[in-house]
Design a protein around this motif. Structure first.
Motif, PDB file in Angstrom:
ATOM      1  N   MET A  59       0.260  -8.029  -6.464  1.00 26.83           N
ATOM      2  CA  MET A  59      -0.395  -6.724  -6.461  1.00 26.83           C
ATOM      3  C   MET A  59       0.670  -5.669  -6.154  1.00 26.83           C
ATOM      4  SD  MET A  59      -3.649  -5.385  -4.158  1.00 26.83           S
ATOM      5  CE  MET A  59      -4.645  -6.791  -4.550  1.00 26.83           C
ATOM      6  N   ASP A  60       0.697  -4.601  -6.955  1.00 27.55           N
ATOM      7  CA  ASP A  60       1.708  -3.564  -6.734  1.00 27.55           C
ATOM      8  C   ASP A  60       1.324  -2.661  -5.559  1.00 27.55           C
ATOM      9  OD1 ASP A  60      -0.141  -1.638  -7.635  1.00 27.55           O
ATOM     10  OD2 ASP A  60       0.646  -1.644  -9.660  1.00 27.55           O
ATOM     11  N   SER A  61       2.238  -1.800  -5.145  1.00 29.75           N
ATOM     12  CA  SER A  61       2.024  -0.975  -3.953  1.00 29.75           C
ATOM     13  C   SER A  61       0.887   0.028  -4.125  1.00 29.75           C
ATOM     14  CB  SER A  61       3.304  -0.248  -3.565  1.00 29.75           C
ATOM     15  OG  SER A  61       3.714   0.627  -4.595  1.00 29.75           O
ATOM     16  N   LYS A  62       0.697   0.558  -5.345  1.00 25.34           N
ATOM     17  CA  LYS A  62      -0.413   1.498  -5.572  1.00 25.34           C
ATOM     18  C   LYS A  62      -1.752   0.782  -5.439  1.00 25.34           C
ATOM     19  CE  LYS A  62       1.919   4.906  -8.416  1.00 25.34           C
ATOM     20  NZ  LYS A  62       1.942   5.615  -9.683  1.00 25.34           N
ATOM     21  N   SER A  63      -1.840  -0.422  -5.956  1.00 25.93           N
ATOM     22  CA  SER A  63      -3.076  -1.201  -5.852  1.00 25.93           C
ATOM     23  C   SER A  63      -3.362  -1.560  -4.401  1.00 25.93           C
ATOM     24  CB  SER A  63      -2.979  -2.478  -6.688  1.00 25.93           C
ATOM     25  OG  SER A  63      -2.845  -2.168  -8.051  1.00 25.93           O
ATOM     26  N   LYS A  64      -2.322  -1.923  -3.663  1.00 17.12           N
ATOM     27  CA  LYS A  64      -2.495  -2.251  -2.239  1.00 17.12           C
ATOM     28  C   LYS A  64      -2.973  -1.037  -1.459  1.00 17.12           C
ATOM     29  CE  LYS A  64       0.859  -6.005  -2.032  1.00 17.12           C
ATOM     30  NZ  LYS A  64       2.157  -6.440  -1.529  1.00 17.12           N
ATOM     31  N   ALA A  65      -2.406   0.125  -1.756  1.00 23.74           N
ATOM     32  CA  ALA A  65      -2.814   1.357  -1.081  1.00 23.74           C
ATOM     33  C   ALA A  65      -4.260   1.706  -1.422  1.00 23.74           C
ATOM     34  CB  ALA A  65      -1.880   2.509  -1.465  1.00 23.74           C
TER      35      ALA A  65
END
Length: 87
Positions: free
Chosen positions: A1-7
């Motif tokens: 999961m990329d950082s935007k999705s995690k955020a």
């Protein structure tokens, strides 16, 4: 999961916990969605105010309606559900 999705997931989980766990503030949370599947158009909502409540609306085939109309239908259902919960 990329950082935007995690955020985004972190923000969603925070809002969800606030809405579900803090009943005194009477926060209403309604999710709306629309879709086209195999030539059929529909909209749905899910409300988390008093447990999980969902509604669905069939708008017809892709020759009778559009996903854009379904998006508006979902927003209409969400607003009506919010108004009902506020009463």
């Amino acid at each position: 999961m990329d950082s935007k999705s995690k955020a985004a997931l972190k923000t969603h989980n925070f809002i969800y916990e606030e809405a579900v766990c803090d009943k005194e503030k009477r926060i209403s949370m309604v999710f709306a969605d629309s879709s086209e599947f195999v030539g059929h158009i529909g909209a749905s909502i899910a409300s988390l105010q008093n447990g999980v409540v969902s509604q669905r609306r069939y708008l017809g085939t892709d020759s009778q309606s559009t996903v854009y109309a379904a998006e508006l239908s979902g927003i209409e259902m969400a607003l009506a559900k919010t108004k009902e919960e506020q009463a």
